[in-house]
Design a protein around this motif. Structure first.
Motif, PDB file in Angstrom:
ATOM      1  N   ASP A 130     -36.595 -16.136 -53.194  1.00 14.89           N
ATOM      2  CA  ASP A 130     -36.723 -17.466 -53.790  1.00 14.89           C
ATOM      3  C   ASP A 130     -35.387 -17.910 -54.395  1.00 14.89           C
ATOM      4  O   ASP A 130     -34.544 -17.083 -54.746  1.00 14.89           O
ATOM      5  N   SER A 131     -35.189 -19.207 -54.504  1.00 12.84           N
ATOM      6  CA  SER A 131     -33.999 -19.851 -55.071  1.00 12.84           C
ATOM      7  C   SER A 131     -32.815 -19.886 -54.114  1.00 12.84           C
ATOM      8  O   SER A 131     -31.741 -20.346 -54.488  1.00 12.84           O
ATOM      9  N   LYS A 185     -29.569 -12.884 -55.828  1.00 14.94           N
ATOM     10  CA  LYS A 185     -30.617 -13.050 -54.830  1.00 14.94           C
ATOM     11  C   LYS A 185     -30.168 -12.431 -53.518  1.00 14.94           C
ATOM     12  O   LYS A 185     -28.978 -12.206 -53.293  1.00 14.94           O
ATOM     13  N   PRO A 225     -24.997 -16.351 -58.179  1.00 18.89           N
ATOM     14  CA  PRO A 225     -25.251 -17.792 -58.262  1.00 18.89           C
ATOM     15  C   PRO A 225     -24.119 -18.609 -57.627  1.00 18.89           C
ATOM     16  O   PRO A 225     -22.940 -18.337 -57.851  1.00 18.89           O
ATOM     17  N   HIS A 228     -31.180 -21.628 -51.030  1.00 21.46           N
ATOM     18  CA  HIS A 228     -31.283 -22.899 -50.320  1.00 21.46           C
ATOM     19  C   HIS A 228     -30.680 -22.757 -48.926  1.00 21.46           C
ATOM     20  O   HIS A 228     -29.528 -22.347 -48.772  1.00 21.46           O
ATOM     21  N   ASN A 251     -27.240 -19.347 -52.974  1.00 22.83           N
ATOM     22  CA  ASN A 251     -28.048 -18.949 -54.127  1.00 22.83           C
ATOM     23  C   ASN A 251     -27.949 -20.035 -55.194  1.00 22.83           C
ATOM     24  O   ASN A 251     -26.924 -20.181 -55.848  1.00 22.83           O
ATOM     25  N   GLN A 252     -29.020 -20.779 -55.373  1.00 24.51           N
ATOM     26  CA  GLN A 252     -29.064 -21.834 -56.376  1.00 24.51           C
ATOM     27  C   GLN A 252     -29.829 -21.412 -57.622  1.00 24.51           C
ATOM     28  O   GLN A 252     -30.127 -22.230 -58.485  1.00 24.51           O
ATOM     29  N   GLY A 253     -30.127 -20.116 -57.735  1.00 29.69           N
ATOM     30  CA  GLY A 253     -30.833 -19.602 -58.898  1.00 29.69           C
ATOM     31  C   GLY A 253     -29.890 -19.100 -59.982  1.00 29.69           C
ATOM     32  O   GLY A 253     -28.673 -19.319 -59.938  1.00 29.69           O
ATOM     33  N   GLN A 254     -30.450 -18.365 -60.948  1.00 30.29           N
ATOM     34  CA  GLN A 254     -29.669 -17.877 -62.085  1.00 30.29           C
ATOM     35  C   GLN A 254     -29.153 -16.455 -61.886  1.00 30.29           C
ATOM     36  O   GLN A 254     -28.055 -16.130 -62.302  1.00 30.29           O
TER      37      GLN A 254
END
Length: 261
Positions: free
Chosen positions: A40-41, A87, A24, A43, A81-84
């Motif tokens: 996904d997630s 990625k 993240p 950016h 990576n803007q997810g939790q």
């Protein structure tokens, strides 16, 4: 550690791609057009310059100007990576060859490479220019006066054609390389250009008039198939350039007679 720490895995043999694993808020910077796929997630954002941590408009303009001098685009692309969780994002080389991972923290923080070798790097790696101070190397070195310079303490990925050979040079040890086959070298390598000895060899040897002379200590990466060599062979085989239309056919010559060739 000024650069983002990234994990990676390289897939393939002759048509490779590198998969970068981002935690993240981790970011990787890549050349425009090198993206293969991303999860996904992640950016994606286009930035002006080389993605280094420059402050102010003038710093960004200077960074973009350096990239323009090396023949690269003024823009690069960042992937964050803007997810939790973890990625992945993957980048592919533009022509057949190998991708070489380079940990700049283990290579003195600085690598000199050919102008189109850079593929991607951890955010914080600076992609600059290196001027050849020797006139001979600048005019006849195959890369001109300007080469790429990668600086930082993170991971960078360099691509080149064919097979890549890494060679360690001891202090004073000399390696002579075809000017187009040099991919990258550490900053301690003394780089110069030497003319082929003998008029007959220079004119009819088929290897050109000059080769690069590399003197250690340091590390050198050499490619077996420069893109310029591959492109010249493809161009020579094109029908418009006099090449054959039906390569591999035993009756090619007969058919060409009927075609008017």
């Amino acid at each position: 550690m000024n650069n983002h720490e990234i994990d990676y895995k390289i897939y393939g043999d002759d048509m490779q791609f590198v998969e970068v694993e981002l935690d993240p808020n981790e970011t990787v910077v890549a050349e425009a057009g090198s993206l293969m796929m991303m999860e996904d997630s992640i950016h994606m954002e286009t930035i002006f310059g080389d993605g280094s941590q420059s402050n102010g408009l003038m710093g960004k303009l200077f960074s973009a100007g350096k990239r323009m001098l090396t023949g690269e685009s003024l823009f690069m692309t960042t992937f964050t990576n803007q997810g939790q969780g973890k990625k992945h994002v993957s980048f592919a080389s533009p022509y057949p060859g190998k991708i070489v991972p380079m940990d700049l923290s283990e290579l003195g923080g600085r690598i000199i490479c050919q102008k189109d070798a850079f593929l991607a790097a951890a955010k914080g790696v600076t992609v600059g220019i290196e001027f050849q101070r020797k006139i001979g190397a600048g005019f006849f070195g195959g890369e001109g006066f300007i080469m790429q310079k990668l600086e930082g303490d993170g991971m960078a990925f360099v691509h080149a054609g064919g097979t890549i050979h890494k060679k360690e040079l001891a202090p004073g040890e000399i390696l002579r390389v075809d000017t187009g086959c040099l991919v990258a070298m550490t900053s301690g390598i003394d780089y110069n250009i030497e003319m082929v000895k003998g008029v007959k060899t220079a004119l009819f040897g088929g290897e050109g008039l000059f080769f690069a002379t590399l003197r250690g200590p340091g590390t050198v990466w050499v490619q077996s198939l420069p893109f310029s060599r591959l492109a010249s062979r493809v161009f020579a085989a094109m029908p418009a350039a006099g090449g054959a239309k039906d390569e591999g056919s035993a009756l090619r010559g007969i058919f060409n007679l009927f075609d008017g060739d």
